[in-house]
Each structure stands twice: as structure tokens, then as C-alpha cells.
Scaffold this motif. Sequence first.
Motif, short mmCIF file in Angstrom:
data_model
loop_
_atom_site.label_atom_id
_atom_site.label_comp_id
_atom_site.label_asym_id
_atom_site.label_seq_id
_atom_site.Cartn_x
_atom_site.Cartn_y
_atom_site.Cartn_z
N HIS A 1 0.88 -1.18 0.00
CA HIS A 1 0.00 0.00 0.00
C HIS A 1 0.91 1.21 0.00
O HIS A 1 1.36 1.68 1.06
N ASP B 1 -3.91 6.42 3.57
CA ASP B 1 -5.38 6.51 3.56
C ASP B 1 -5.82 7.39 4.73
O ASP B 1 -5.51 7.10 5.89
N HIS C 1 -12.86 7.37 2.48
CA HIS C 1 -11.52 7.83 2.84
C HIS C 1 -10.84 8.37 1.59
O HIS C 1 -11.29 8.14 0.47
N HIS D 1 -7.49 8.18 -0.61
CA HIS D 1 -6.26 7.43 -0.90
C HIS D 1 -5.30 8.43 -1.55
O HIS D 1 -5.58 8.96 -2.61
ZN LIG Z 1 -5.40 3.44 -0.02
#
Ligand SMILES: [Zn+2]
Length: 416
Positions: free
Chosen positions: A279, A283, A360, A362
Motif C-alpha cells: 500500500h 489513507d 476515505h 487514498h
Molecule cells: Zn489506499
Amino acid sequence: MESHPVREQAIPRTRPRWRRALPLCLVVGVVAAVQLGERAQNRIRVVQPTARVIDVTLGTGETLGSVLSGFGLDASAARAVGESLRPFVKPQEIRSGKRLRVIVDAKEGIMQGLEYPLREAVLSVTSTPEGWSAERREIPSARVTRVVRGVVSRSLYRDGTAAGLTAAQILELADIFQYEVDFFSDFRRGDTFSVAFEEIRYVDGRREPAKIQAAEVTAGGVPVHAFRHTTEEGEDGYFDNDGRSLRRAFLRAPLNYRRISSHYSVRRMHPILRTVRPHLAIDYAAAAGTPVVCVGRGTVKFTGWHEGYGNLVEVAHGNGYSTRYGHLSRIPPGLRRGDRVAQGDVIGYVGQTGHATGPHLHFEMIQGQRKINFLALRIPSQQQLAGEELGRFTELRDRHLFLLSDAEFRVAQNPS
Ligand SMILES: [Zn+2]
């Protein structure tokens, strides 16, 4: 007409004081003096007043016209008064909560003149043979540099306000030092602050703080400085001791978020795909619809739907940096590829479009071809003063350093 607070005072013929711009806050004192005079009426011959001054605060829904109709002016006369003020103040600004002073004749209460205070002047309307006429008179004021200093014992907010800073100035400080100091957690007992700012003092006693000129705070024992400087391009900003802008190329975060729900990581269990995948982003969990701003100035490279990102905006910032904002609920309709955006411009709103389990943002920071950890990035300063301009800045800095570190104050603070 709604009731409005009215204060009256008698003005004797011998001293037509209403012809001068009377500061509003002096009224209380004058009223008290008049009342004393009334009590002494039996013994002393009192000069019959010919005009009275009535202070009016406009109530909800009231207009200049509706107020003036209460002082014997018909609609066309009230309009003429309004017209005379128009070169100085927009009619729609004379509304609920504004104060004005009406001068009426003592016998019949018909308006003879009007005073409307602005911040730095008073508009005075008088009756002339040509009709109602307004003139602007400056309220004398002086600019004074003030320095407020103190020691943190509870919190910068409480100790700062106790020392004489306004709440707005403390917010301004937090904004100026946003990259240097976390105002919620970095201060310890015994840390100090010293803030220089201009104050405008009016002859009527009002004091209005202007922008912070310079500040020194120690947070956790480490001193940081800010000096206000106008650049050669005419932009105002704050700079550190070495002439580096305290503004950075990127904001600390692209939104007001609740928490970071997922950090940058090279191995993460993907919540939907249930596989271990990197990732390479941050986030930020936030309510759907929260505005998302561009962290730095740049050019829009992409807007629209892009696979798992859902609604995506990508911005190129120069020096090989670009940023991506994914899962947006919506993108402002006017935002297009090729648009120039400034730091802090809204480029979308938090959503959960694409592969997302909840609302959320990103957020990816890309340097060259690599997605890097934004939270570990040492964000470069926006500007470094140089050459003659640095010389000019250094002079100003030294004057302010002298103010901030006044020796007498040090003695007063540490009497040992
Ligand atoms: Zn993310």
C-alpha cells in the motif's frame, strides 16, 4: 419597527458637540455627566438643550430608511440621506447590528444630522441648502508595535491569552509555525513565547491588533522564529532566521481527516482482495463530502475514473513530484487536465468510489517513477531569499530579534 436600544443625551446650544465626530464609547461618560447635571437642576440654572443625540442599533430587518422614518423623515428624504452615504458605504452594509447616531432637535425629535461610524472614520450627514450631504472624517489613530511575552505553564492558548494575545493571534501563530511545531503536543512547562505585532490605536480608545510581525516560540526547549517579510514579487510571508520561507512546497495533509486508516507499507493485507499487497499511499479516513485540497501548486494531469482508484485527480508539481487523490465522491466540474492549481485549492471531495470499504482519501506522493512515503518526506521550503533581498530581510530580522529578546524583560522574568 422593532425596538432598538436608544440612548439619549442633551446637548446645550453653547457647545454644538455633535458637529464633531464623537466616539461612540465616550457616550456612557457623557450621559453620566448629564444625569448629574439633572440632579443639580434645582440649584443651578440649566442651559436648555436644543439638540439631542440618539444612538441606535439596527435590529433584524431594519434598514436606514425604516430607522429614519422614526425621526420624522419621509421616504424621499430618507432616500436622499441614503444617497449621500452611498459614495462611502454600500447601502446593504447598513444592516442589523450596525450602530448609528441620530441628531434630532430637542423639541420635536426631527432628524437634523446623522453620524455613521466606520472602522477608521465617521461619516457625518448634515442638512445643507442643497440637501443632505455626507462627509468622511478620519478617526485619528496611531500604529504602535507591541510585544507580548510569556512562559507556558498550562497551555500556549491559556498563557497566551492571559499575557494579552487574542485567540485569533494564537491561531495565526499555529498557522505560521505549522511545520515547525505541533501546537497541541509540543509545548512543555517553561517554554516561552514572544510575539511582536502592530496595534492600531484609535483616539476613541479602540485597539485593533494587526498582523504578527515577528515571533519566537520555544517548544520542548527548541526555539523557532518567524519574521514577516514582503517579497520582491509583493507577496507577504513568514521566513525563518536564514530567510527560508516557513511555507513549504506541500501542505502537511490534503484534508482535515479523522485518522489515518492505512499507512504507507510495502506489505499489507488488502481488505477487499484478501491478498498481501503493498500500500504505497496514505489513507485518510474522513466523512464523505469532506473537501480535499491540492497539497502544492501544480498542473492537473488527470481527472476522472481510473480502475480501483474510482474518481481520481492527479497533479504534477514540478521537480518530478506528483500527487494522486483517489476514491473521490466527486470532482469539481470545472477542473480539467492542464488547469493550474494553487496550494490549498479544492480538487475534490472524500468518497468511496472504486475499491474502498468506507469513505476515505487514498493519497499517493510520487517522486520520479516511485511512490514514496509522504509522511516520511522532508518537505522542501517554498522559497529561499537570496542576494539583495536577503540583505533587506536580514536588517528587518535583526530589528525584530532585538524587540523579541528585550533585555529588560529577561530581567523581569528571571529576577534571580
Ligand atoms: Zn489506499
